[in-house]
Design an enzyme around this catalytic site. Sequence first.
Site, short mmCIF file in Angstrom:
data_model
loop_
_atom_site.label_atom_id
_atom_site.label_comp_id
_atom_site.label_asym_id
_atom_site.label_seq_id
_atom_site.Cartn_x
_atom_site.Cartn_y
_atom_site.Cartn_z
N ARG A 44 66.31 33.60 30.37
CA ARG A 44 65.62 34.86 30.46
C ARG A 44 66.74 36.04 30.72
O ARG A 44 67.53 35.89 31.76
CB ARG A 44 64.39 35.04 31.61
CG ARG A 44 63.22 34.05 31.03
CD ARG A 44 62.54 34.94 29.99
NE ARG A 44 61.47 34.19 29.37
CZ ARG A 44 61.43 33.48 28.30
NH1 ARG A 44 62.50 33.01 27.69
NH2 ARG A 44 60.20 32.94 28.04
N GLY B 288 65.68 21.98 33.76
CA GLY B 288 64.44 21.70 33.50
C GLY B 288 64.60 21.27 32.03
O GLY B 288 65.60 20.64 31.64
N GLU C 121 64.47 44.17 25.21
CA GLU C 121 64.36 43.33 23.85
C GLU C 121 63.40 44.07 23.11
O GLU C 121 62.02 44.42 23.64
CB GLU C 121 64.07 41.91 24.13
CG GLU C 121 65.13 41.06 24.77
CD GLU C 121 64.78 39.46 24.81
OE1 GLU C 121 63.82 39.27 24.37
OE2 GLU C 121 65.64 38.83 25.35
N HIS D 34 67.44 36.50 20.73
CA HIS D 34 66.41 35.67 21.16
C HIS D 34 65.90 35.06 20.20
O HIS D 34 64.60 35.12 19.72
CB HIS D 34 64.91 36.72 21.81
CG HIS D 34 64.45 35.98 22.74
ND1 HIS D 34 63.70 36.73 23.83
CD2 HIS D 34 63.84 34.85 22.64
CE1 HIS D 34 63.18 35.76 24.62
NE2 HIS D 34 63.19 34.44 24.30
#
Length: 311
Positions: free
Chosen positions: A227, A141, A255, A274
């Site tokens: 993810r 993507g 997280e 992250h």
Amino acid sequence: MPLLVTVPNERLATNIGEVPADVDLRVWDMRSPAPADHLDIVVPPYMGSTGSLEALEGLSVGLVQSQSIGYDGVDEILPAGIPFANAASVHETATAELAVGLMIAAQRQFPRFAAAQQRGEWAPVFADSLADRRVLLVGIGGVGKAIAQRLAPFEVSITALARSARREQVEGLGDVAVHGIDELPALLPDAEIVVLSLPGNAETHHLFDEAMIARMAPGALLVNVGRGPLVDTDALLPALQEGRIRAASDVFEQEPLPEGHPLWKAPNLIISPHNGGAATAMNPRMARLVRAQIERMLAGEEPLNVVIPAR
């Protein structure tokens, strides 16, 4: 009445700058009371925005414009009748930079050098290159394409994989044959670096489980900028501890990663908190997207990037 647009902080408001006279731009952190019962565009905080959507209950909202690309879990919290747009076009470049940086850091053993520097030790090593490696991009993507574009000058061999087989135009690479996800088990054993940029959903949950990780080549590097739940932590840990594979990850199943979590001390792992999109490229790009949404709403056009329509 003017178009009422809220953003979560002064920084984003400053980046957006001057708006048309028929737009009322307000700062709303979604913790204090809403500035009005009807809001045309709401931009939630960057991190933890999913939980803040509960503040929209009972309000009339024309569009929620997220600051994140991912939107897993949003449809479970978003009040009915509100369309939701993700931040495609905002984070791809910065996330791709981080992905390539993690690859280089792992291949050239930067953590080893950093630790030796703290000890005042000169510790040269004959390291793995990024050049000439066989890289499997699991996801092609916006982020996957941005990674592919940045990898092209490093003289790697790139294989791309997505949900379904197709051909994609990738800047710098031209027409690329994309394999379907069903081919992943067959492609994994030949890959020296595997990069994950898929979204998180029921289909991709624990895609890299014990069986899939076991199919990776010995010593291969697994890079996750998609993810956290793409990778089963319980399957990853023994593979790292036994030295069967290496990993560099920006995302995790839990997280923030809790204090004392075994991943903190796992060998053969680089941890990034992250941080993919958290770079200076974000704010001006996010501001451009919000301005575009304002202009489209004023013109009566459909908003960009709607991933959850009003229902």
